[in-house]
Write a protein that holds these residues in place. Structure first.
Motif, PDB file in Angstrom:
ATOM      1  N   SER A 103      41.752  44.224  27.779  1.00  0.00           N
ATOM      2  CA  SER A 103      41.112  43.129  28.284  1.00  0.00           C
ATOM      3  C   SER A 103      41.684  42.519  29.266  1.00  0.00           C
ATOM      4  O   SER A 103      41.428  42.997  30.227  1.00  0.00           O
ATOM      5  N   HIS A 104      40.611  41.164  29.396  1.00  0.00           N
ATOM      6  CA  HIS A 104      40.670  41.204  31.122  1.00  0.00           C
ATOM      7  C   HIS A 104      40.937  39.223  31.284  1.00  0.00           C
ATOM      8  O   HIS A 104      40.433  38.156  30.452  1.00  0.00           O
ATOM      9  N   THR A 105      41.700  38.879  31.885  1.00  0.00           N
ATOM     10  CA  THR A 105      42.356  36.796  32.730  1.00  0.00           C
ATOM     11  C   THR A 105      41.707  37.295  34.077  1.00  0.00           C
ATOM     12  O   THR A 105      42.432  37.567  34.868  1.00  0.00           O
ATOM     13  N   VAL A 106      41.409  36.021  34.069  1.00  0.00           N
ATOM     14  CA  VAL A 106      40.862  35.533  35.557  1.00  0.00           C
ATOM     15  C   VAL A 106      42.136  34.297  35.244  1.00  0.00           C
ATOM     16  O   VAL A 106      41.848  33.549  34.558  1.00  0.00           O
ATOM     17  N   GLU A 107      42.626  34.413  36.232  1.00  0.00           N
ATOM     18  CA  GLU A 107      43.708  32.888  37.109  1.00  0.00           C
ATOM     19  C   GLU A 107      43.317  32.408  37.923  1.00  0.00           C
ATOM     20  O   GLU A 107      42.746  32.977  38.654  1.00  0.00           O
ATOM     21  N   ASP A 108      43.238  31.227  38.509  1.00  0.00           N
ATOM     22  CA  ASP A 108      42.490  29.862  40.045  1.00  0.00           C
ATOM     23  C   ASP A 108      44.095  30.686  41.031  1.00  0.00           C
ATOM     24  O   ASP A 108      45.094  29.491  40.194  1.00  0.00           O
ATOM     25  N   PHE A 109      44.006  30.539  42.139  1.00  0.00           N
ATOM     26  CA  PHE A 109      44.986  30.267  42.756  1.00  0.00           C
ATOM     27  C   PHE A 109      44.400  29.570  43.863  1.00  0.00           C
ATOM     28  O   PHE A 109      43.389  29.748  44.559  1.00  0.00           O
TER      29      PHE A 109
END
Length: 393
Positions: free
Chosen positions: A236-242
């Motif tokens: 499973s994949h999770t995308v986060e902004d930084f």
């Protein structure tokens, strides 16, 4: 020409002015020498030798992105001409006065002003944000850019005070006069600019224009976290902004383990992070402060080898396409041993007319005092105090 009185200073010294002797716990009022000399900060004239053609400008500008627009000739002559013609003894006109424990603000501003693509995007988007009621922060940054070419201390104080007040209107934690974390302040400033994007896009549409957020366009990045079940291999994949990438000073790699109940019944999973997107400006935050068992904050003065060049290899990207190369343009350092005190300074690359970074010319910004240095010396001096690293693609 504007004339002012400045203390005599030795720019030929090898001992860095903010080295071990600068390990102060608090910002203190500096005492100037009574002995002074009169110097002048020249203003480039229309016939200045710094005039360059648009063709030359495009040749000297580092490739940041295909849509990146260069300074107009007039703007570039102002920006580069003043920095090129100011004598060494008058470098202080580039400095910013301390309003009282505001070194964290000054150091962040000096680093942001070093980022040509970010500042240029602010100029490019001016037709969109200039009439927006919430664009005070955008205007304040450009006002500070202009003030950095001035000797008028009171004018600089007024602009800096307005900038601090504007940030505090969005984030009340910066409303008082105490020392703050430079990293948290940077993130706050960038988040404020990003939060206005939707309104700016709407305004641009009404004006028949397009809007590009300077932060989203050049600084923001995305990280993808991939969880893999140790039993069946399901992912499973999770995308986060930084806007900054925080790094532990004790390397742990990008592999980790996570307890997660998979549909196959196995609880153990591996977790790996990779870059989904890479920005034009990569900001690394070295986590110098940690909480002790007594809930006190302690500074980690771990020796770090600072690399002038940074390569993000293809295996650390989600697309696995190709390596991306960055070069160091600025460092914000924390001098002192405590998180709620000490002193922040900035070291930044000194961009000359030909944008040549090979000559290794850097400037050290210690509030209103500015001195010459080199990138090589900075990387040696900041090994134990570097806090934020700014890399350009």
């Amino acid at each position: 020409d504007k004339t002012r009185e400045v203390p005599k200073r030795d720019f030929g010294r090898k001992t860095h002015p903010s080295g071990s002797s600068r390990e102060a716990e608090n910002d203190t009022e500096r005492v100037s020498s009574d002995e002074s000399v009169e110097v002048k900060c020249p203003v480039p004239s229309p016939t200045s030798g710094t005039d360059v053609s648009l063709t030359e400008v495009n040749e000297i500008q580092p490739q940041v992105s295909p849509e990146f627009k260069i300074f107009t000739p007039d703007n570039l002559n102002l920006y580069l001409g003043i920095r090129e013609t100011v004598p060494n003894e008058d470098l202080d006109c580039f400095g910013l006065p301390n309003l009282g424990l505001t070194c964290y603000i000054n150091s962040i501003l000096q680093s942001l002003l070093t980022l040509t693509c970010f500042i240029q995007e602010l100029h490019n988007q001016l037709p969109v944000w200039s009439s927006h009621p919430q664009s005070k922060l955008f205007r304040a940054i450009l006002d500070i850019e202009v003030c950095c070419f001035s000797n008028m201390k009171e004018e600089k104080k007024a602009v800096l005070s307005f900038f601090k007040k504007t940030v505090a209107e969005f984030n009340s934690s910066f409303d008082d006069d105490g020392q703050k974390d430079a990293s948290e302040f940077l993130i706050s400033v960038l988040d404020i600019m990003r939060s206005l994007s939707q309104e700016m896009h709407l305004r641009a549409s009404n004006l028949g224009l397009t809007y590009k957020c300077p932060v989203a366009e050049h600084i923001a990045l995305q990280m993808m976290s991939t969880r893999t079940c140790m039993g069946c291999g399901d992912q499973s994949h999770t995308v986060e902004d930084f806007v900054t990438l925080s790094l532990d000073l004790v390397p742990r790699g990008s592999e980790g383990h996570l307890e997660h109940m998979c549909h196959c019944g196995v609880k153990d999973s591996s977790v790996q992070s990779s870059f989904l997107t890479l920005p034009n400006v990569l900001i690394l935050h070295l986590k110098r402060f940690k909480f002790t068992r007594s809930n006190a904050v302690k500074k980690i003065k771990k020796h770090i080898i600072l690399s002038r060049e940074l390569v993000v290899r293809e295996e650390f990207t989600a697309t696995k396409n190709r390596a991306t190369y960055y070069f160091l343009v600025s460092i914000v350092s924390h001098i002192g041993s405590k998180a709620d005190s000490g002193h922040y300074i900035c070291d930044g690359i000194h961009r000359r007319q030909n944008m040549d970074i090979i000559d290794d010319s850097w400037l050290m910004y210690d509030d209103e005092h500015v001195s010459q240095t080199t990138g090589e010396e900075v990387c040696l001096w900041r090994e134990r105090n570097a806090f934020l690293l700014f890399y350009e693609k």
